[in-house]
Write an enzyme that holds these catalytic residues in place. Structure first.
Site, PDB file in Angstrom:
ATOM      1  N   GLY A 111     -40.299 -15.074  -6.828  1.00  0.00           N
ATOM      2  CA  GLY A 111     -41.753 -14.991  -6.985  1.00  0.00           C
ATOM      3  C   GLY A 111     -42.467 -15.618  -5.804  1.00  0.00           C
ATOM      4  N   ASN A 112     -43.754 -15.814  -5.922  1.00  0.00           N
ATOM      5  CA  ASN A 112     -44.517 -16.492  -4.856  1.00  0.00           C
ATOM      6  C   ASN A 112     -45.593 -17.376  -5.478  1.00  0.00           C
ATOM      7  OD1 ASN A 112     -47.114 -14.922  -4.991  1.00  0.00           O
ATOM      8  ND2 ASN A 112     -45.690 -13.238  -4.595  1.00  0.00           N
ATOM      9  N   ARG A 113     -46.284 -18.138  -4.637  1.00  0.00           N
ATOM     10  CA  ARG A 113     -47.208 -19.171  -5.130  1.00  0.00           C
ATOM     11  C   ARG A 113     -48.623 -18.681  -5.411  1.00  0.00           C
ATOM     12  NH1 ARG A 113     -43.986 -22.254  -1.541  1.00  0.00           N
ATOM     13  NH2 ARG A 113     -42.809 -23.778  -2.753  1.00  0.00           N
ATOM     14  N   SER A 114     -48.837 -17.381  -5.395  1.00  0.00           N
ATOM     15  CA  SER A 114     -50.190 -16.884  -5.649  1.00  0.00           C
ATOM     16  C   SER A 114     -50.705 -17.387  -7.003  1.00  0.00           C
ATOM     17  CB  SER A 114     -50.181 -15.353  -5.646  1.00  0.00           C
ATOM     18  OG  SER A 114     -51.444 -14.878  -6.048  1.00  0.00           O
TER      19      SER A 114
END
Ligand code: CTP
Length: 216
Positions: free
Chosen positions: A26-29
């Site tokens: 995933g990512n930190r958005s």
């Protein structure tokens, strides 16, 4: 152009690509910018379809808001394409994974007996480029995050993805994933540019919408 009465598709948050049934990439958005845009557009009288990935803020409730929760880049593309024909404007604010796991394990990967683990990744579909290729009446606003040659790279994305404008996030300690403030530059095909101040994301969303109403 006025947003009042228009149908606007916004993608927000991050995508997650499965590794096995319990893990993902995933990512930190946080989804803050996209959700702030949804709120500004609802306040202006638009109908908003929010295609939402992972996020860390509350999603507003509104009679003119439809939320489609998605997980992977592929889910996000499918949700966007199912709504695309009926929308007037697209804001592609989501942070989409560029790569996904080639072979998703059907069972949880066990560590026993493994001294290392390699995952083979393959590219995800470029949602924005796909929307650009299918563009008819829709005005499409893309987003970009660049760390070097920012404006030249963003200008290239604007042309390659066949979109109408690109919002470039200016990276700093006070901007970006999870932060409450942001600063942007909007670039257009004719080479013109508009730069915002450093603002709260909620304020910035409203100012960006007002700028776009005047420009288009
Ligand atoms: N985007 C997309 N689908 C992808 C990757 C990106 O729709 N698979 C969209 C993003 O939502 C954003 C725009 O493309 O609106 C630019 O994203 P960015 O990450 O800055 O650029 P990429 O095109 O992914 O290129 P790179 O990561 O190599 O800079």
């Amino acid at each position: 152009m006025e947003f009042k009465g228009k149908t606007v598709l916004i993608t927000a948050g991050g995508t997650q690509e499965n590794i096995d049934p319990v893990r993902y990439i995933g990512n930190r958005s946080s989804g803050k910018m996209g959700i702030a845009l949804a709120e500004s557009l609802l306040a202006k009288g638009a109908h908003v379809i929010l295609v939402l990935g992972s996020h860390q803020v509350l999603v507003p409730k509104h009679t003119n808001l439809k939320v489609l929760q998605v997980q992977s880049a592929e889910d996000m593309l499918n949700a966007c394409m199912s709504e695309f024909d009926k929308v007037d404007v697209v804001f592609k604010a989501a942070a989409v994974a560029d790569f996904k796991v080639k072979q998703i394990a059907t069972d949880k990967i066990k560590k026993q007996g493994l001294t290392e683990l390699s995952l083979t990744l393959e590219p995800t579909v470029d949602i924005l480029k796909t929307l650009g290729a299918n563009k008819k009446q829709q005005m499409i606003i893309g987003f970009a995050l660049e760390t070097n040659n920012a404006e030249a790279n963003a200008q290239k994305k604007l042309l390659e993805k066949n979109i109408d404008a690109i919002v470039l996030n200016i990276p700093s300690e006070k901007t970006g994933f999870g932060k409450d403030t942001n600063q942007i530059v909007v670039l257009h095909k004719d080479g013109s540019r508009w730069e915002s101040k450093l603002l709260q994301k909620t304020e910035l969303a409203t100012i960006l919408c007002e700028y776009l109403e005047e420009k288009f």
